[in-house]
Structure formats: C-alpha cells, structure tokens
Design an enzyme around this catalytic site. Structure first.
Site, PDB file in Angstrom:
ATOM      1  N   ARG A 276     -38.838   1.862  33.058  1.00 44.35           N
ATOM      2  CA  ARG A 276     -40.008   1.141  32.532  1.00 44.35           C
ATOM      3  C   ARG A 276     -39.976   0.968  31.018  1.00 44.35           C
ATOM      4  NH1 ARG A 276     -43.257   3.811  36.617  1.00 44.35           N
ATOM      5  NH2 ARG A 276     -43.373   2.336  38.334  1.00 44.35           N
TER       6      ARG A 276
ATOM      7  N   LYS B  39     -37.683 -11.539  22.339  1.00 51.10           N
ATOM      8  CA  LYS B  39     -37.355 -12.122  23.648  1.00 51.10           C
ATOM      9  C   LYS B  39     -36.020 -11.561  24.123  1.00 51.10           C
ATOM     10  CE  LYS B  39     -39.504 -16.681  23.704  1.00 51.10           C
ATOM     11  NZ  LYS B  39     -39.203 -18.115  23.814  1.00 51.10           N
TER      12      LYS B  39
ATOM     13  N   GLU C  57     -29.243 -23.166  14.460  1.00 53.84           N
ATOM     14  CA  GLU C  57     -30.608 -22.618  14.558  1.00 53.84           C
ATOM     15  C   GLU C  57     -31.291 -22.629  13.183  1.00 53.84           C
ATOM     16  OE1 GLU C  57     -32.103 -22.061  17.409  1.00 53.84           O
ATOM     17  OE2 GLU C  57     -30.641 -21.298  18.860  1.00 53.84           O
TER      18      GLU C  57
ATOM     19  N   LYS D  91     -39.032 -17.742  11.301  1.00 55.50           N
ATOM     20  CA  LYS D  91     -39.216 -17.329  12.698  1.00 55.50           C
ATOM     21  C   LYS D  91     -40.377 -16.340  12.791  1.00 55.50           C
ATOM     22  CE  LYS D  91     -37.216 -16.195  17.055  1.00 55.50           C
ATOM     23  NZ  LYS D  91     -36.084 -16.084  17.936  1.00 55.50           N
TER      24      LYS D  91
ATOM     25  N   GLU E  36     -45.948 -17.000  23.172  1.00 54.95           N
ATOM     26  CA  GLU E  36     -45.590 -18.409  23.372  1.00 54.95           C
ATOM     27  C   GLU E  36     -46.638 -19.201  24.160  1.00 54.95           C
ATOM     28  OE1 GLU E  36     -41.334 -19.150  23.721  1.00 54.95           O
ATOM     29  OE2 GLU E  36     -41.783 -20.880  24.967  1.00 54.95           O
TER      30      GLU E  36
ATOM     31  N   ARG F 165     -45.374 -21.052  19.091  1.00 55.22           N
ATOM     32  CA  ARG F 165     -44.011 -20.495  19.236  1.00 55.22           C
ATOM     33  C   ARG F 165     -43.084 -21.493  19.930  1.00 55.22           C
ATOM     34  NH1 ARG F 165     -41.929 -14.355  20.818  1.00 55.22           N
ATOM     35  NH2 ARG F 165     -39.754 -14.855  20.473  1.00 55.22           N
TER      36      ARG F 165
ATOM     37  N   ASN G  93     -38.537 -24.129  20.295  1.00 53.20           N
ATOM     38  CA  ASN G  93     -37.753 -24.740  21.375  1.00 53.20           C
ATOM     39  C   ASN G  93     -37.221 -26.118  20.986  1.00 53.20           C
ATOM     40  OD1 ASN G  93     -38.248 -22.557  23.014  1.00 53.20           O
ATOM     41  ND2 ASN G  93     -40.130 -23.444  23.853  1.00 53.20           N
TER      42      ASN G  93
ATOM     43  N   HIS H 125     -34.006 -27.502  22.292  1.00 53.06           N
ATOM     44  CA  HIS H 125     -33.595 -26.627  23.391  1.00 53.06           C
ATOM     45  C   HIS H 125     -33.843 -27.238  24.769  1.00 53.06           C
ATOM     46  CE1 HIS H 125     -33.137 -23.785  20.184  1.00 53.06           C
ATOM     47  NE2 HIS H 125     -32.761 -22.820  20.989  1.00 53.06           N
TER      48      HIS H 125
ATOM     49  N   HIS I 285     -30.552 -26.736  26.318  1.00 50.71           N
ATOM     50  CA  HIS I 285     -30.330 -25.797  27.431  1.00 50.71           C
ATOM     51  C   HIS I 285     -29.747 -26.509  28.645  1.00 50.71           C
ATOM     52  CE1 HIS I 285     -33.092 -22.181  26.241  1.00 50.71           C
ATOM     53  NE2 HIS I 285     -31.899 -22.132  25.676  1.00 50.71           N
TER      54      HIS I 285
ATOM     55  N   HIS J  78     -24.077 -22.016  22.621  1.00 54.00           N
ATOM     56  CA  HIS J  78     -25.517 -22.261  22.548  1.00 54.00           C
ATOM     57  C   HIS J  78     -25.867 -23.095  21.297  1.00 54.00           C
ATOM     58  CE1 HIS J  78     -29.786 -21.469  22.981  1.00 54.00           C
ATOM     59  NE2 HIS J  78     -29.825 -21.077  21.721  1.00 54.00           N
TER      60      HIS J  78
HETATM   61  N1  LIG Z   1     -33.818 -14.137  22.232  1.00 54.24           N
HETATM   62  C1  LIG Z   1     -33.925 -15.193  21.473  1.00 54.24           C
HETATM   63  O1  LIG Z   1     -34.968 -15.467  20.878  1.00 54.24           O
HETATM   64  C2  LIG Z   1     -32.723 -16.086  21.297  1.00 54.24           C
HETATM   65  C3  LIG Z   1     -32.711 -17.064  20.294  1.00 54.24           C
HETATM   66  C4  LIG Z   1     -31.557 -17.832  20.115  1.00 54.24           C
HETATM   67  C5  LIG Z   1     -30.458 -17.627  20.938  1.00 54.24           C
HETATM   68  N2  LIG Z   1     -30.523 -16.691  21.920  1.00 54.24           N
HETATM   69  C6  LIG Z   1     -29.376 -16.446  22.805  1.00 54.24           C
HETATM   70  O2  LIG Z   1     -28.291 -16.012  22.021  1.00 54.24           O
HETATM   71  C7  LIG Z   1     -27.071 -16.344  22.683  1.00 54.24           C
HETATM   72  C8  LIG Z   1     -26.143 -16.986  21.681  1.00 54.24           C
HETATM   73  O3  LIG Z   1     -25.881 -16.055  20.654  1.00 54.24           O
HETATM   74  P1  LIG Z   1     -24.486 -16.059  19.887  1.00 54.24           P
HETATM   75  O4  LIG Z   1     -24.208 -17.419  19.426  1.00 54.24           O
HETATM   76  O5  LIG Z   1     -24.499 -14.941  18.919  1.00 54.24           O
HETATM   77  O6  LIG Z   1     -23.459 -15.783  21.091  1.00 54.24           O
HETATM   78  P2  LIG Z   1     -22.515 -14.547  21.459  1.00 54.24           P
HETATM   79  O7  LIG Z   1     -23.262 -13.283  21.512  1.00 54.24           O
HETATM   80  O8  LIG Z   1     -21.774 -14.956  22.674  1.00 54.24           O
HETATM   81  O9  LIG Z   1     -21.549 -14.453  20.205  1.00 54.24           O
HETATM   82  C9  LIG Z   1     -20.652 -15.503  19.962  1.00 54.24           C
HETATM   83  C10 LIG Z   1     -19.194 -14.994  19.952  1.00 54.24           C
HETATM   84  O10 LIG Z   1     -18.973 -14.292  18.739  1.00 54.24           O
HETATM   85  C11 LIG Z   1     -18.449 -12.977  19.027  1.00 54.24           C
HETATM   86  N3  LIG Z   1     -18.896 -12.121  17.939  1.00 54.24           N
HETATM   87  C12 LIG Z   1     -20.162 -11.730  17.657  1.00 54.24           C
HETATM   88  N4  LIG Z   1     -20.193 -11.050  16.501  1.00 54.24           N
HETATM   89  C13 LIG Z   1     -18.910 -10.986  16.052  1.00 54.24           C
HETATM   90  C14 LIG Z   1     -18.306 -10.447  14.893  1.00 54.24           C
HETATM   91  N5  LIG Z   1     -19.020  -9.856  13.935  1.00 54.24           N
HETATM   92  N6  LIG Z   1     -16.976 -10.589  14.757  1.00 54.24           N
HETATM   93  C15 LIG Z   1     -16.225 -11.249  15.700  1.00 54.24           C
HETATM   94  N7  LIG Z   1     -16.748 -11.805  16.801  1.00 54.24           N
HETATM   95  C16 LIG Z   1     -18.080 -11.673  16.962  1.00 54.24           C
HETATM   96  C17 LIG Z   1     -18.989 -12.650  20.398  1.00 54.24           C
HETATM   97  O11 LIG Z   1     -18.218 -11.693  21.046  1.00 54.24           O
HETATM   98  C18 LIG Z   1     -18.878 -14.019  21.084  1.00 54.24           C
HETATM   99  O12 LIG Z   1     -17.568 -14.226  21.514  1.00 54.24           O
HETATM  100  C19 LIG Z   1     -27.433 -17.284  23.831  1.00 54.24           C
HETATM  101  O13 LIG Z   1     -27.398 -16.587  25.039  1.00 54.24           O
HETATM  102  C20 LIG Z   1     -28.862 -17.680  23.500  1.00 54.24           C
HETATM  103  O14 LIG Z   1     -29.605 -18.002  24.654  1.00 54.24           O
HETATM  104  C21 LIG Z   1     -31.613 -15.913  22.103  1.00 54.24           C
END
Ligand SMILES: NC(=O)c1ccc[n+]([C@@H]2O[C@H](COP(=O)([O-])OP(=O)(O)OC[C@H]3O[C@@H](n4cnc5c(N)ncnc54)[C@H](O)[C@@H]3O)[C@@H](O)[C@H]2O)c1
Length: 358
Positions: free
Chosen positions: A115, A137, A179, A217, A227, A231, A235, A238, A242, A256
């Site tokens: 939990r 999130k 972003e 943000k 949201e 908020r 999006n 997105h 998405h 992404h």
């Molecule tokens: N929760 C939220 O509010 C929110 C907001 C925006 C995006 N997201 C989510 O975030 C994800 C995208 O995030 P992302 O672009 O970081 O993707 P990711 O976590 O897949 O990272 C991108 C790549 O970079 C590599 N990587 C990360 N840090 C590294 C480092 N310091 N050195 C070498 N390699 C490294 C990872 O292994 C991966 O291969 C999506 O799933 C998206 O939906 C969530």
C-alpha cells in the site's frame, strides 16, 4: 545547491554530493534500500552512486531492461516478487535512478507495494529532470496504450544532478528538449524565445533552463495536482504524440520526446487551421521543431488506427478527441476537442513535412 519546494516534496538541484542526499541517507540509515535502474543507468550511473555513497553498497539493485516496451506490469510483478524475497517493508526506501521509464515504473512499484512505501527519484535523462520525475505521476503502459495503469503519489524527494547528463546520448538530450519546448509554448513566451535558438547539446542542458522547466511544471501541477483542469495544459502535443508513440511502438519505436515534438506540430497545426493560432506563430513552431527532430511519414492507412488510439487515450472524456489548443506562443487552452477530419489533416500535414522537409 538549490531546493525548489513542490507540494511538500523538495527538489534538490545540484551535485548529489552537496548535502541533502547525505542527509536523506542518514534519515534512512537503518532502513533497507532498493535501487531501480535500467541497463544503461546501471552501466553509466550506478557505479558513481555506489562509490560516492558507500552506505548504498548494501542496497538491493533491481536491474530492468531499458526501453518503453518494458514500462509494463510484467516487469512490476518481477520487481514486487524480488522485493518480497528481500523482505522489503513499509519503512524501507526505493531509489529510482534513471530516465522517465525508470521513474514512472519505479514510482508506481513503490507507490502500491504494501500500500505504498517511500521512494525518491534521481532522474538521469534530461526528460526525467525537466518533466517525467516531477509531479508525482507514476505508471505503466497496457496493451500498447500509454500510462493506462498508474498512481499520483509524490516521492519523498527528487535529486536533479545534471552531471548524469554527461553520458546521455545526444538523441536523448533532444527528447528532453521537446518537453522544455512544450513548457515554453503553453506558458512562457520569453522562455520560448530563449529555447528556440539553442542548437548544441551543451546549450540544451544549461541548468537555468532545467530550473525554468521545473518551475513551470511546478506552477501548473501545484494549482491542479489531480488534473481536473489546468494540469491538462501539460498534455499539449501528447494527444497526437501518444497515439504516434503507441502506433510505432510495435513497428519501429520512436522516443517519447520525438513523438511529443511531432504531436506539438500537429496540434499547433489544428490550432492554426481553426484560425486561433496566427500563421507566423505556427511557422515559427514548425521551423523550430523540424530543425532538430526527424519528420516521419505516416501511411494514409494508419490514420484510422491513430484516431482509434486517440479515442482510447486516458485523457479523453466521453470518447471525444481532447487536445490542448494553442492560442499564441505562451498561451493555451485545455479541453478543446478535435474532429476526426482535423486529426487526419494534421497527420497528412506531418507526412508532407517528412516528404518535403528532410
Ligand atoms: N510521469 C510524468 O509526468 C511523465 C512526464 C513525461 C514523460 N514521462 C514518461 O517518461 C518516459 C520517457 O522518459 P525518457 O525519455 O527519460 O526515457 P527513458 O527512461 O527510456 O530514457 C531514455 C534512454 O536513455 C537512457 N539513459 C537514461 N539516463 C542515462 C544516462 N545518464 N546515461 C546514459 N543513458 C541514459 C535510458 O536507459 C534509455 O535508453 C516515457 O515513458 C514517458 O511516458 C512521464
């Protein structure tokens, strides 16, 4: 070191070694720790963490496969089972060390295990630092649809150390830039004017810009944590983004950030075609994004599938195709609805950019 307070969660920006992280480790000194990493952050970031903070040497490391396709419940089951095996309890701590996939997944894992147990984020990608790790999130994808299962739970703290970006591949820096552009387009024309001229990776990871994105943000999420209204501004790009990300996931996955960049062109195009966004502003946005992101051809036969994906998007209400309408650079409106033919037009326009642009 600078600390931004966010809904009770401190976001520490600066070197991990400069104080607050040590204080936190001291607070949790008698608790077990689980560190969640993916293959790349395991190789590029974990060793530094374990060397600089020897008290973490005893932590259990959960090594996950990298990539969006692993932001899935199956991976959560494995981590929860391992956590049970290691007798991780309510008082223990999960440390998520990675990009948005690791923080979304690790945050979700911790927020429902027994939990909910404490967790912190150490984002290692630009996307994570400016957006994914901020706002509480957490979640996973289901049946190819993004973020269908999830929670809104804030971590105990977030540590943004731009030193981790040294090993981040260039393409990933640009994904984070998408972003940052989104934050500027929906809220801050002055920030847009600063961002739109940046070119090199070094320019893109300037701390002042990372901090500006975090502040924007924060401003939006604090005003509407669950949201219900504003908020949804976050999006922007997105709804189309998405759908494109889901569509290409089973074919030739796109990142992404790349999907959001394409989505922002598409949604700005709809805003322009409606006569809301001025043509000059639309062109400026298109040019800025085309400069750094490859355009993609979208087969005409994919349009129906993309519209269906958009209908299934969890952001929708009453099966409508919701999106964020851009009024001008720095000002946007939530809860607008697109017609299927507007979506089709925007997707065809994106395809034309791919044919003529690159
Ligand atoms: N929760 C939220 O509010 C929110 C907001 C925006 C995006 N997201 C989510 O975030 C994800 C995208 O995030 P992302 O672009 O970081 O993707 P990711 O976590 O897949 O990272 C991108 C790549 O970079 C590599 N990587 C990360 N840090 C590294 C480092 N310091 N050195 C070498 N390699 C490294 C990872 O292994 C991966 O291969 C999506 O799933 C998206 O939906 C969530």
């Amino acid at each position: 070191m600078m600390t931004i307070q966010f809904n009770g969660t401190p976001i520490h920006v600066g070197s991990l070694e400069s104080g607050p992280f040590n204080v936190l480790l001291e607070e949790y000194s008698t608790r077990k720790k689980v560190i969640v990493v993916d293959e790349n952050t395991h190789d590029c970031c974990l060793e530094y963490l374990l060397t600089a903070f020897p008290s973490l040497e005893e932590a259990e490391v959960m090594l996950l496969p990298a990539g969006e396709e692993n932001k899935a419940l199956e991976v959560c089951y494995q981590v929860w089972s391992a956590m049970l095996e290691y007798q991780i309890n309510r008082n223990d701590l999960v440390i998520n060390l990675g990009g948005g996939v690791v923080t979304d997944l690790g945050g979700f894992i911790a927020s429902v295990y027994k939990r909910g147990i404490d967790f912190i984020h150490i984002p290692t990608s630009l996307m994570g630092m400016v957006d994914a790790a901020i706002g509480g999130k957490n979640g996973v994808d289901l049946n190819g649809l993004k973020n269908i299962i999830g929670t809104i739970t804030q971590p105990q703290a977030i540590f943004v150390d731009a030193g981790f970006l040294e090993t981040l591949p260039a393409e990933e820096i640009f994904n984070g830039y998408a972003e940052m552009l989104k934050h500027a387009l929906i809220l801050d024309v002055a920030y847009w004017n600063q961002l739109k001229v940046l070119n090199t990776e070094e320019e893109l990871i300037q701390l002042t810009n990372i901090i500006r994105s975090i502040e924007l943000k924060k401003q939006v999420v604090e005003a509407d944590p669950t949201e219900k209204g504003q908020r949804k501004l976050l999006n922007f790009g997105h709804s189309l983004g998405h759908a494109l990300e889901s569509y290409f996931l089973s074919k030739q996955p796109i990142a992404h950030g790349h999907a959001v960049a394409l989505g922002m062109i598409g949604e700005s195009y709809v805003s322009y075609k409606r006569g809301v966004l001025a043509l000059d502003a639309y062109r400026e946005i298109e040019q800025c994004i085309i400069r750094v992101f490859p355009m993609l051809e979208i087969p005409e036969e994919a349009i129906e599938e993309l519209i269906e994906l958009m209908r299934n998007d969890k952001k929708n209400e009453r099966n409508a195709l919701n999106f964020v309408l851009l009024e001008s650079i720095g000002k946007a409106q939530v809860n607008a609805e697109m017609t299927s033919s507007e979506v089709g037009e925007a997707l065809l326009h994106l395809s034309l950019l791919a044919q003529h642009g690159n």
